[in-house]
Design a protein around this motif. Structure first.
Motif, PDB file in Angstrom:
ATOM      1  N   LEU A  48       0.849  -1.192   0.000  1.00  0.00           N
ATOM      2  CA  LEU A  48       0.000   0.000   0.000  1.00  0.00           C
ATOM      3  C   LEU A  48       0.881   1.237   0.000  1.00  0.00           C
ATOM      4  N   ILE A  49       0.676   2.123  -0.979  1.00  0.00           N
ATOM      5  CA  ILE A  49       1.379   3.404  -1.010  1.00  0.00           C
ATOM      6  C   ILE A  49       0.352   4.516  -1.191  1.00  0.00           C
ATOM      7  N   PRO A  50       0.709   5.741  -0.825  1.00  0.00           N
ATOM      8  CA  PRO A  50      -0.186   6.861  -1.146  1.00  0.00           C
ATOM      9  C   PRO A  50      -0.211   7.082  -2.650  1.00  0.00           C
ATOM     10  N   GLY A  51      -1.212   7.793  -3.143  1.00  0.00           N
ATOM     11  CA  GLY A  51      -1.354   8.014  -4.571  1.00  0.00           C
ATOM     12  C   GLY A  51      -0.095   8.584  -5.195  1.00  0.00           C
ATOM     13  N   LEU A  52       0.226   8.108  -6.386  1.00  0.00           N
ATOM     14  CA  LEU A  52       1.354   8.660  -7.131  1.00  0.00           C
ATOM     15  C   LEU A  52       1.031  10.100  -7.555  1.00  0.00           C
ATOM     16  N   VAL A  53       2.080  10.910  -7.660  1.00  0.00           N
ATOM     17  CA  VAL A  53       1.902  12.327  -7.978  1.00  0.00           C
ATOM     18  C   VAL A  53       2.688  12.666  -9.239  1.00  0.00           C
ATOM     19  N   GLU A  54       1.970  13.046 -10.270  1.00  0.00           N
ATOM     20  CA  GLU A  54       2.552  13.508 -11.530  1.00  0.00           C
ATOM     21  C   GLU A  54       2.757  15.012 -11.404  1.00  0.00           C
ATOM     22  N   ALA A  55       3.981  15.417 -11.029  1.00  0.00           N
ATOM     23  CA  ALA A  55       4.206  16.812 -10.641  1.00  0.00           C
ATOM     24  C   ALA A  55       4.687  17.711 -11.779  1.00  0.00           C
ATOM     25  N   HIS A  56       4.782  17.162 -12.997  1.00  0.00           N
ATOM     26  CA  HIS A  56       5.178  18.019 -14.121  1.00  0.00           C
ATOM     27  C   HIS A  56       4.822  17.321 -15.429  1.00  0.00           C
ATOM     28  N   THR A  57       3.768  17.797 -16.068  1.00  0.00           N
ATOM     29  CA  THR A  57       3.423  17.297 -17.389  1.00  0.00           C
ATOM     30  C   THR A  57       2.734  18.406 -18.166  1.00  0.00           C
ATOM     31  N   HIS A  58       2.295  18.074 -19.388  1.00  0.00           N
ATOM     32  CA  HIS A  58       1.663  19.056 -20.285  1.00  0.00           C
ATOM     33  C   HIS A  58       0.402  18.406 -20.867  1.00  0.00           C
ATOM     34  N   LEU A  59      -0.663  18.423 -20.104  1.00  0.00           N
ATOM     35  CA  LEU A  59      -1.885  17.736 -20.507  1.00  0.00           C
ATOM     36  C   LEU A  59      -2.469  18.243 -21.817  1.00  0.00           C
ATOM     37  N   ASP A  60      -2.276  19.523 -22.103  1.00  0.00           N
ATOM     38  CA  ASP A  60      -2.903  20.120 -23.286  1.00  0.00           C
ATOM     39  C   ASP A  60      -2.220  19.735 -24.594  1.00  0.00           C
ATOM     40  N   LYS A  61      -1.061  19.063 -24.527  1.00  0.00           N
ATOM     41  CA  LYS A  61      -0.262  18.836 -25.733  1.00  0.00           C
ATOM     42  C   LYS A  61      -0.263  17.404 -26.240  1.00  0.00           C
ATOM     43  N   THR A  62      -0.706  16.455 -25.418  1.00  0.00           N
ATOM     44  CA  THR A  62      -0.559  15.066 -25.803  1.00  0.00           C
ATOM     45  C   THR A  62      -1.318  14.742 -27.087  1.00  0.00           C
ATOM     46  N   LEU A  63      -0.780  13.797 -27.837  1.00  0.00           N
ATOM     47  CA  LEU A  63      -1.432  13.319 -29.062  1.00  0.00           C
ATOM     48  C   LEU A  63      -2.056  11.944 -28.854  1.00  0.00           C
ATOM     49  N   LEU A  64      -2.224  11.525 -27.618  1.00  0.00           N
ATOM     50  CA  LEU A  64      -2.831  10.227 -27.323  1.00  0.00           C
ATOM     51  C   LEU A  64      -4.160  10.077 -28.063  1.00  0.00           C
ATOM     52  N   GLY A  65      -4.326   8.952 -28.745  1.00  0.00           N
ATOM     53  CA  GLY A  65      -5.575   8.677 -29.441  1.00  0.00           C
ATOM     54  C   GLY A  65      -5.730   9.370 -30.783  1.00  0.00           C
ATOM     55  N   MET A  66      -4.702  10.115 -31.209  1.00  0.00           N
ATOM     56  CA  MET A  66      -4.812  10.873 -32.456  1.00  0.00           C
ATOM     57  C   MET A  66      -4.022  10.244 -33.607  1.00  0.00           C
ATOM     58  N   GLY A  67      -3.523   9.048 -33.416  1.00  0.00           N
ATOM     59  CA  GLY A  67      -2.721   8.450 -34.470  1.00  0.00           C
ATOM     60  C   GLY A  67      -1.266   8.865 -34.345  1.00  0.00           C
TER      61      GLY A  67
END
Length: 397
Positions: A48-67
């Protein structure tokens, strides 16, 4: 959906197995009998660990799901910046849709909090901020999202950007961002004047991307530290990337680390393969908060990334030559407690009274759980199960 759970046979941070009671979204106690009428989860001796923390990303830029994006971008930072600005319109990157895709992927891997730098410039305006704000609200029950207003294309060199940065804060951005005060804006004093003035005016923290290498980066870092002290912003300033802390002049690095610790300036590393990296162990031993993040995830800058903070812990460990089990646990700490401290998350952890943002990991020890990176058995947000066996229970709306 009450936020009440009883989890049997879990090992907090890899220690002895116990049972866990969660009530109203918070950890109540360990070792008690199951209260009547609550959902029971068999932990199966998972860590058991506390929730992982994504402390630096760019959500507005990803191309996930776009080919697949065919990357033929030049090697310089400015090449990537200018290419991205053009490709956003050509590809039709919708910040709300794309940020939702990455946020849900992060949840499936166990992240319960995200800090996202979101572009603000004179071509995209505030569309990125507006889109990620929608994602933040839509998925608030499964992940906390903190938004940094980020002048990716430069600020002083693009008239009108300063005014947009202020508007982003008025819209609801939580942090003011900066970028390479010397190398991009070519006016370190002017750049930091604006950033810290906005921070003081709106009462928000600061997070500056500092890619500048060696002595140039050290010069900018010293200016940031000076501003932090002068404005009494200790504990509210982060320097992301901080490649200059990996330079060859170790005496200079030692002085910078001491100054960072004294001013309580945080360091964020993405553990890149191609640049010098901050020395995590030395920083932590000096009392500096160190966190980690994915940076870009499959965007026009590069094809890599899957928003998995256990994988990021592995990269932090590899770039810092961490081999011992306690060192691997330190790498994990940059992706949990370090990130929580950097983001100022309240009531984070595994103690009674903390929010029940939790992850169950397979593995005999923390080190094994990190290096094996098995699909997360269960992810819990506020006492509610939000992902099982590596899959989010929520889909893109």
């Amino acid at each position: 959906m009450s936020g009440d759970l009883y989890i049997t046979r879990v090992r907090p941070m890899g220690e002895a197995a116990t049972n866990l009671t969660v009530r109203d979204g918070r950890i109540v106690a360990y070792g008690e009998a199951a209260p009547p009428g609550v959902e029971v989860i068999d932990g199966g001796d998972a860590i058991l660990i506390p929730g992982l923390v994504e402390a630096h990303t760019h959500l507005d830029k990803t191309l996930l799901g776009m080919g697949w994006y065919r990357n033929e971008v030049g090697p310089r930072l400015i090449d990537k910046i200018e290419n991205e600005r053009a490709e956003k319109k050509r590809l039709g990157i919708d910040p709300a849709r794309q940020s939702a895709r990455q946020a849900i992927l992060s949840v499936s891997h166990g992240s319960t909090a995200i800090r996202s730098h979101v572009d603000v410039d004179t071509e995209v305006g505030l569309s990125g901020i507006e889109g990620v704000l929608r994602t933040r609200e839509t998925y608030r029950d499964i992940v906390d999202i903190e938004i940094v207003a980020f002048p990716q294309s430069g600020m002083l060199i693009r008239p009108g950007t300063v005014e947009l940065m202020e508007q982003a804060l008025r819209l609801g951005a939580h942090v003011i961002g900066g970028l390479d005060p010397s190398a991009i804006d070519r006016d370190p004093k002017g750049h930091l004047d604006v950033i810290f003035r906005l921070a003081e005016r709106f009462g928000v923290p600061v997070d500056v991307h500092l890619h500048e290498p060696a002595e140039l980066g050290a010069f900018s870092m010293e200016l940031i530290i000076e501003r932090t002290r002068a404005l009494g912003m200790q504990g509210q300033v982060t320097i992301s990337h901080a490649f200059c802390l990996g330079m060859a002049d170790q005496d200079y690095v030692a002085n910078l680390i001491d100054a960072l610790a004294e001013a309580k300036v945080h360091i964020l590393t993405t553990a890149p393969a191609s640049r010098p990296v901050p020395p995590v162990k030395r920083l932590v031993e000096a009392g500096v908060v160190v966190a980690a993040g994915s940076d870009g995830v499959r965007d026009t800058w590069g094809p890599y990334g899957n928003a998995d903070m256990l994988e990021r812990a592995v990269l932090v460990g590899m770039r810092n030559n961490f081999r011992r089990d306690d060192e691997v646990a330190l790498a994990l700490d940059t992706c949990t407690t370090g990130g929580a401290r950097l983001m100022g998350l309240e009531d984070y952890g595994l103690a009674p009274g903390c929010k029940a943002d939790l992850v169950l990991l397979d593995g005999e020890t923390l080190a094994e759980a990190v290096v094996s990176r098995a699909p997360r058995r269960v992810v819990i947000k506020g006492g509610r199960v939000v992902a099982r066996n590596g899959r989010s229970l929520v889909e893109v709306a």
